[in-house]
Scaffold this motif. Structure first.
Motif, PDB file in Angstrom:
ATOM      1  N   PHE A  77       0.853  -1.187   0.000  1.00 25.05           N
ATOM      2  CA  PHE A  77       0.000   0.000   0.000  1.00 25.05           C
ATOM      3  C   PHE A  77       0.886   1.233   0.000  1.00 25.05           C
ATOM      4  O   PHE A  77       1.965   1.235   0.612  1.00 25.05           O
ATOM      5  N   ASN A  78       0.461   2.317  -0.638  1.00 24.38           N
ATOM      6  CA  ASN A  78       1.228   3.566  -0.626  1.00 24.38           C
ATOM      7  C   ASN A  78       1.439   4.067   0.796  1.00 24.38           C
ATOM      8  O   ASN A  78       2.489   4.628   1.101  1.00 24.38           O
ATOM      9  N   ALA A  79       0.460   3.863   1.664  1.00 26.66           N
ATOM     10  CA  ALA A  79       0.544   4.344   3.046  1.00 26.66           C
ATOM     11  C   ALA A  79       1.396   3.439   3.931  1.00 26.66           C
ATOM     12  O   ALA A  79       1.641   3.781   5.093  1.00 26.66           O
ATOM     13  N   CYS A  80       1.857   2.320   3.394  1.00 27.28           N
ATOM     14  CA  CYS A  80       2.613   1.365   4.214  1.00 27.28           C
ATOM     15  C   CYS A  80       3.573   0.584   3.320  1.00 27.28           C
ATOM     16  O   CYS A  80       3.408  -0.610   3.108  1.00 27.28           O
ATOM     17  N   LYS A  81       4.555   1.270   2.805  1.00 25.65           N
ATOM     18  CA  LYS A  81       5.482   0.696   1.822  1.00 25.65           C
ATOM     19  C   LYS A  81       6.403  -0.390   2.393  1.00 25.65           C
ATOM     20  O   LYS A  81       6.989  -1.149   1.639  1.00 25.65           O
ATOM     21  N   ASN A  82       6.538  -0.461   3.724  1.00 29.01           N
ATOM     22  CA  ASN A  82       7.486  -1.402   4.327  1.00 29.01           C
ATOM     23  C   ASN A  82       7.006  -2.844   4.352  1.00 29.01           C
ATOM     24  O   ASN A  82       7.788  -3.742   4.657  1.00 29.01           O
ATOM     25  N   TYR A  83       5.728  -3.083   4.063  1.00 33.08           N
ATOM     26  CA  TYR A  83       5.179  -4.433   4.180  1.00 33.08           C
ATOM     27  C   TYR A  83       4.351  -4.796   2.957  1.00 33.08           C
ATOM     28  O   TYR A  83       3.665  -3.953   2.392  1.00 33.08           O
ATOM     29  N   TYR A  84       4.407  -6.072   2.616  1.00 34.67           N
ATOM     30  CA  TYR A  84       3.565  -6.577   1.537  1.00 34.67           C
ATOM     31  C   TYR A  84       2.119  -6.658   2.003  1.00 34.67           C
ATOM     32  O   TYR A  84       1.832  -6.809   3.194  1.00 34.67           O
ATOM     33  N   VAL A  85       1.186  -6.614   1.049  1.00 38.38           N
ATOM     34  CA  VAL A  85      -0.238  -6.704   1.343  1.00 38.38           C
ATOM     35  C   VAL A  85      -0.540  -7.988   2.116  1.00 38.38           C
ATOM     36  O   VAL A  85      -1.275  -7.974   3.102  1.00 38.38           O
ATOM     37  N   TRP A  86       0.039  -9.120   1.693  1.00 38.56           N
ATOM     38  CA  TRP A  86      -0.258 -10.381   2.373  1.00 38.56           C
ATOM     39  C   TRP A  86       0.141 -10.334   3.833  1.00 38.56           C
ATOM     40  O   TRP A  86      -0.556 -10.867   4.686  1.00 38.56           O
ATOM     41  N   ARG A  87       1.243  -9.679   4.144  1.00 35.60           N
ATOM     42  CA  ARG A  87       1.730  -9.612   5.532  1.00 35.60           C
ATOM     43  C   ARG A  87       0.757  -8.827   6.403  1.00 35.60           C
ATOM     44  O   ARG A  87       0.447  -9.224   7.526  1.00 35.60           O
ATOM     45  N   LEU A  88       0.282  -7.707   5.903  1.00 39.30           N
ATOM     46  CA  LEU A  88      -0.673  -6.892   6.653  1.00 39.30           C
ATOM     47  C   LEU A  88      -1.989  -7.627   6.860  1.00 39.30           C
ATOM     48  O   LEU A  88      -2.527  -7.653   7.976  1.00 39.30           O
ATOM     49  N   ILE A  89      -2.496  -8.225   5.795  1.00 39.06           N
ATOM     50  CA  ILE A  89      -3.786  -8.899   5.901  1.00 39.06           C
ATOM     51  C   ILE A  89      -3.689 -10.146   6.767  1.00 39.06           C
ATOM     52  O   ILE A  89      -4.527 -10.365   7.645  1.00 39.06           O
ATOM     53  N   ASP A  90      -2.681 -10.958   6.558  1.00 37.56           N
ATOM     54  CA  ASP A  90      -2.556 -12.176   7.369  1.00 37.56           C
ATOM     55  C   ASP A  90      -2.320 -11.858   8.839  1.00 37.56           C
ATOM     56  O   ASP A  90      -2.731 -12.619   9.710  1.00 37.56           O
ATOM     57  N   ASN A  91      -1.672 -10.745   9.130  1.00 38.58           N
ATOM     58  CA  ASN A  91      -1.450 -10.341  10.515  1.00 38.58           C
ATOM     59  C   ASN A  91      -2.746  -9.842  11.161  1.00 38.58           C
ATOM     60  O   ASN A  91      -3.027 -10.132  12.314  1.00 38.58           O
ATOM     61  N   TYR A  92      -3.529  -9.117  10.410  1.00 35.69           N
ATOM     62  CA  TYR A  92      -4.740  -8.492  10.948  1.00 35.69           C
ATOM     63  C   TYR A  92      -5.942  -9.433  10.915  1.00 35.69           C
ATOM     64  O   TYR A  92      -6.837  -9.342  11.747  1.00 35.69           O
ATOM     65  N   PHE A  93      -5.978 -10.316   9.922  1.00 32.83           N
ATOM     66  CA  PHE A  93      -7.072 -11.271   9.744  1.00 32.83           C
ATOM     67  C   PHE A  93      -6.487 -12.685   9.704  1.00 32.83           C
ATOM     68  O   PHE A  93      -6.194 -13.204   8.630  1.00 32.83           O
TER      69      PHE A  93
END
Length: 125
Positions: A35-51
């Motif tokens: 995401f532009n607002a969170c360039k340090n992490y891949y989408v899968w990492r954010l989603i798998d961590n949150y969900f």
């Protein structure tokens, strides 16, 4: 002879079962974007961590965009809700957009999508 048959049977089971869990090329591409607002992490990492129970579904829209829906449970205002995040991938631009967010089937405003991305980025471990 028995061992050779057993090895062949095991390889067939592993080969056919792993295909059931494979994502499409487009979903794999989206999972490895940021995401532009969170360039340090891949989408899968954010989603798998949150969900932790995230489920990914995908297909083509009538407009020629690739649609990816992600479903998962999250806590919102003190209660568990089923969230649906919808992304579109424009193959011509090579870009993706998060174009919808729903909690228990209720559409959320664009500001909520932005806040969710910020919260997912802040929460990643």
């Amino acid at each position: 002879m028995f061992w050779r048959s057993l090895v062949v049977a095991c390889l067939l089971v592993v080969g056919t079962s792993s295909a059931c869990f494979a994502y499409s090329d487009e979903v794999e591409w989206l999972r490895n974007q940021s995401f532009n607002a969170c360039k340090n992490y891949y989408v899968w990492r954010l989603i798998d961590n949150y969900f932790p129970d995230a489920q990914w579904e995908s297909g083509w829209s009538d407009q020629g965009d690739y649609i990816v829906n992600v479903y998962g449970t999250m806590n919102f205002k003190g209660r568990d809700v089923t969230a649906q995040l919808q992304f579109t991938i424009d193959p011509k631009r090579g870009k993706f957009d998060m174009n919808a967010l729903e909690f228990n089937g209720s559409p959320q405003p664009k500001e909520m999508r932005t806040e969710l991305i910020k919260a997912m980025c802040a929460d990643v471990q």
